[in-house]
Structure formats: C-alpha cells, structure tokens
Enzyme design. Structure first.
Site, PDB file in Angstrom:
ATOM      1  N   HIS A 133       0.811  -1.216   0.000  1.00  0.00           N
ATOM      2  CA  HIS A 133       0.000   0.000   0.000  1.00  0.00           C
ATOM      3  C   HIS A 133       0.850   1.275   0.000  1.00  0.00           C
ATOM      4  CE1 HIS A 133       0.434  -0.219   4.511  1.00  0.00           C
ATOM      5  NE2 HIS A 133       0.501   1.095   4.367  1.00  0.00           N
ATOM      6  N   ASP A 163       0.116  -7.649   1.355  1.00  0.00           N
ATOM      7  CA  ASP A 163       0.498  -6.245   1.519  1.00  0.00           C
ATOM      8  C   ASP A 163       2.014  -6.088   1.571  1.00  0.00           C
ATOM      9  OD1 ASP A 163       0.100  -3.512   1.714  1.00  0.00           O
ATOM     10  OD2 ASP A 163      -0.044  -3.528   3.897  1.00  0.00           O
ATOM     11  N   SER A 238       4.699   2.453   8.030  1.00  0.00           N
ATOM     12  CA  SER A 238       4.374   1.311   7.170  1.00  0.00           C
ATOM     13  C   SER A 238       5.588   0.898   6.345  1.00  0.00           C
ATOM     14  CB  SER A 238       3.222   1.671   6.234  1.00  0.00           C
ATOM     15  OG  SER A 238       2.021   1.837   6.934  1.00  0.00           O
TER      16      SER A 238
END
Length: 499
Positions: A133, A163, A238
């Site tokens: 993402h 992911d 992230s």
C-alpha cells in the site's frame, strides 16, 4: 558485728574481681570471634568492596539500534491522478457564471499525490522490502538512505494479498537485515519499531509483542498472520522494521488501529518475518506469488456448534461449502465436515489454516483429519492454485431489522423460483427465505439477515415453513445448526432458540 562487716566487705571485693575477670574474658572471646568472623567475610567475594568498572547501561538498546537502523529507509512514492472537470459558478444565483462560463470551466488536470512510507534493505546489493500500500499505483519511487542520499528505486514485484512489495536500487555495499524466524517470537518479548512516522525522521519506539496470529480485516490482504505490538507505530511507519533485542528482523510494520485522531493507541500490526521471506523470495525470483488453495469456505467451530454437532469438545473448523471442481471436491471433502488437524497439527483458527494451505503452494499434498458424523478419518488432498479474483468473503452481515416471530426471532416465506432467480441462486435451490429479523432476537445475534435462505436445520433439508417450525420444535432449547445460502454462498450458523 565488725567481723561481719569485714567479711561482707571482703566478699564484695571478690565478686567485683570475678566479674571483671569474666568481662575481660568475654571481651577477649568476643574479639577473637569477631576476628574470625571478619577473616571469614574477607574471604567472601560477595562483600569485596573492590570497585567494578562502569559498563553500558543494562536498559539501553543503543547498540542494537546502531546496528539495524542504517538498513531502515524512507520511501517517497509519487502518483499522478486526474481531477474531474469542475464548474465552480454553474449554480451561481447571481449569474456571474453566465458571463464567462466557458472561460471558467476547468478542464481535467493532473495532480501529484505523494505517499510516504518506510522500507527495509534486505540485501547488500539493494533489494528493499516494504508494504504494497506504500507504493500502490506509484509512477515514481525514491528512497532516502541513512547516509543522506536520495536514489531512485524500481518496483520488482508487489503482492496485495500479503500487503508486501519488493523494490530495487542500484547500489552496493549497503547495510541490510535478513528476515529472522518469527515462529520463535513469544508474546511478551520486547520489540523495537523503526521507521519514519509522519515524516519527522527516523524514529525508534519500544514495546512488547502483544499477540500473534492476528487478522484485522482492515486491508485488502487476505492472508493475515500479524504480530501485534504496542510499540508506537504511526502513519509513515508502514514498511519499516520490527526487530527484537538481538537485532533480528521479526516483522514488517503494516497497520494500526488508530484512535479518533488516527494516531497510535498501542495497537499496531506487523507482517511476520517468515511470511515476509516466503513472499520476498518469490517476488524476486518471478515477480509474483503463487499460493495453494483447497476451494472451501470454513468457519471456526464454537461451543454452540459443537453441542449441536454432538461433539465432545469444541475444536476444529467446519466446512461451509465446497467449490465445484476444486481440490477439496476431488479429495472427497464434503460440506459439514469438521477439520480438526492439518498435517498432524491441531486446527482451531481459520486464518492459520488458510495461511498454511496457501504457503504450501499449488500442487502440494496435505493431510486433513476430519470428523464426519462424529467419526474421525484422514483425507489426503492435492492443493490447487489460489486466484485472488475468485475470492469470496466469509464474513456475516446484518440486514435491515423487522419484527421477528417464533423461537428464532425471524419470519420466513417460501422460496419461489422467481425469488431464487432474483437472488441469483442456482435452479432447484430448496429452502425458506428469511423475510424479516428481530434486531433483539437470537437470529440477529448470530448474523442471520433478510434475504438469507435457510436450507437445513441440524443436517435435515428444509423446503417449507412447516419444515422449519417442526425442526426447531424438535430441537428444543439446544443450539440449532443452520445451513444458510447467502447470495449463492453457503455457510453454517448456530442459533440458540428462545426458551
């Protein structure tokens, strides 16, 4: 009298002399004992007062951070998006828009969207692991290295279900981290999260591993097996590293459950390093990830379901449906089977089971231990290949509430061919249609919704409303096992009827 006094006087002097002698003797003994005791203490290292040189503080992780931090980098991903046409004065009541409407009409224009994330260098020649993402849809990716350089990166491969994504930069001799063994991580272990939260610069936070095997359902990833941590993680973290106190890479930070402001509240999730390594190796080798699949929809067996199935203990996962032509159908797995072990290991969690099958890859042989009619047997299946576009959700829904009736708190109507066609159900589908559900009733509590079709009760087919009423009355107050057809997907639900 004088003689008595003299005698008395002599006795007191004797007593004082004897007492003095005793005191002196006792003092000598005491000194001797003390000397022995002191000698004994001097021989004991525990009370040796020799100064010990100062060392590094025991509660510092500075050495670990100094070793691993250079391998954690910042990622900038830029994507151009087209904005729609706008007519800012089209509805202007004062008519200004009519004057120069053609001039004021704004044509579609491009806008640059910038995403910020973190990444981990996993090889000296420039391979980087991050989240899908972070770079999804990016046309330009740049990486900020720990030495201050900013370099371009290219996308090697990306895997939305996990992911994860792999990037490559044209550099050599880089500091890097190799994924460790996340299976050895224990709940309670200290964990350090490293990344660039909110673009403030590289930051290190500390917490513990709060849980393992978590599935959040927040992302598009279907194969979740998160390590949960309370090490503070925020936007920008992230793709960053989660390491233990030995400096081993145990996870890639991926998600948070944020508070009202979207900030950290102590619930963060990292993709475990074993999954990272499996996905990373396949992406580097072929640019894509292949996974195994059986072609079944399952759910965990709870206590009510175990009771309705006549099981002596609550364990396993029940097969809601078997896809036609799937690996499971070829192996002989049936709807209603309860899977209690996979390759000899107990099965109790749907997500762990699914991840195990996926990681085995297509064409692998797996052995399932199942309960069928409460008789245990083993089935060997050869896995098929997972296709993301064919995936369906096993999550229940709640429908619009209405006044329900009966022990289940719902009302049903016959399932006619016309209604079955409107619901896109296969021709010949039998059952009764849920027309309304009491929001406060047991049916609503278990997830039954308007539009569901009840096909079985306790493994007995249902074709009419009378069939349903008879089956529920026969069931008494025990949990009833219902087979539901929800827009073509079959699932098992248990409902405990009202007394």
């Amino acid at each position: 009298m004088d003689s008595f006094e003299g005698c008395s006087s002599f006795s007191q002097r004797q007593a004082r002399t004897i007492a003095s002698t005793i005191v002196i003797s006792a003092l000598a003994v005491s000194i001797a004992v003390s000397a022995v005791a002191c000698k004994g203490k001097a021989d004991t290292p525990a009370v040796n007062y020799t100064r010990i040189p100062d060392g590094a503080p025991q509660n510092s992780y500075a050495d670990v951070v100094a070793r691993v931090a250079p391998a954690v980098i910042t990622i900038h991903a830029n994507k151009r998006v087209r904005q729609p046409q706008q007519f800012p004065f089209f509805d202007d009541p004062f008519g200004f828009g009519n004057r120069n409407r053609d001039q004021q009409q704004q044509q579609p224009r491009e806008q640059l969207e910038r995403a910020l994330g973190s990444g981990v260098i996993v090889s000296a020649d420039g391979y980087i692991i991050t989240n899908h993402h972070v770079i999804d849809g990016a046309e330009e990716i740049q990486v900020d290295l720990s030495d201050g350089r900013t370099v371009a990166a290219k996308l090697v491969g990306s895997d939305p279900p996990s992911d994860l994504a792999v990037l490559k930069i044209a550099q050599t001799g880089l500091a890097f981290l190799t994924p460790g063994d996340s299976d050895k991580v224990r709940v309670g272990d200290v964990a350090l999260a490293i990344g660039n939260p909110l673009n403030v610069g590289q930051t290190v936070t500390m917490g513990i591993i709060s849980a393992k095997g978590r599935s959040t359902g927040l992302g598009s990833g279907a194969f979740e097996d998160f390590l949960q941590t309370d090490a503070p993680i925020n936007q920008g973290n992230s793709g960053g590293a989660l390491v233990n106190t030995n400096g081993d890479l145990i996870g890639i930070n991926s998600q948070i459950l944020g508070g009202q402001t979207g900030g950290n509240i102590g619930i963060g999730f990292a993709i475990p390093s074993n999954m990272v390594k499996t996905v990373m190796d396949q992406l580097i080798k072929s640019g894509k990830v292949r996974r195994g699949q059986l072609g079944i929809v399952v759910r965990r067996v709870d206590s009510d379901m175990a009771e309705s199935l006549g099981m002596s203990e609550t364990k396993g996962i029940i097969v809601n449906s078997v896809a036609p032509g799937s690996a499971a159908e070829r192996a002989g797995i049936r709807q209603g089977d309860v899977i209690i072990a996979l390759d000899g290991s107990p099965v109790n969690e749907v997500n762990a089971f699914r991840n195990h099958i996926a990681s085995s890859g297509p064409g692998a042989q797996v052995t399932l231990t199942i309960l069928r009619d409460n008789r245990e047997q083993k089935i060997t299946a050869t896995t098929g290949e997972f296709k993301p576009e064919g995936e369906k959700s096993d999550q229940g829904e709640t429908g619009p509430g209405a006044t329900g009736q009966g022990k289940l708190g719902l009302s049903v109507i016959p399932l006619t061919p016309d209604i079955a066609s409107e619901l896109n159900l296969p021709a010949g589908t039998k059952g009764v249609l849920v027309d309304s559900v009491d929001p406060a009733g047991p049916a609503a509590a278990t997830g039954l919704a308007r539009g569901d079709v009840i096909q079985e009760v306790n493994r007995q087919p249902i074709s009419t409303t009378d069939d349903l009423r008879t089956a529920i009355d026969k069931n008494g107050n025990k949990p009833a096992l219902l087979l539901i057809n929800r827009r073509g997907q079959q699932i098992y639900l248990t409902v405990r009827p009202r007394p």
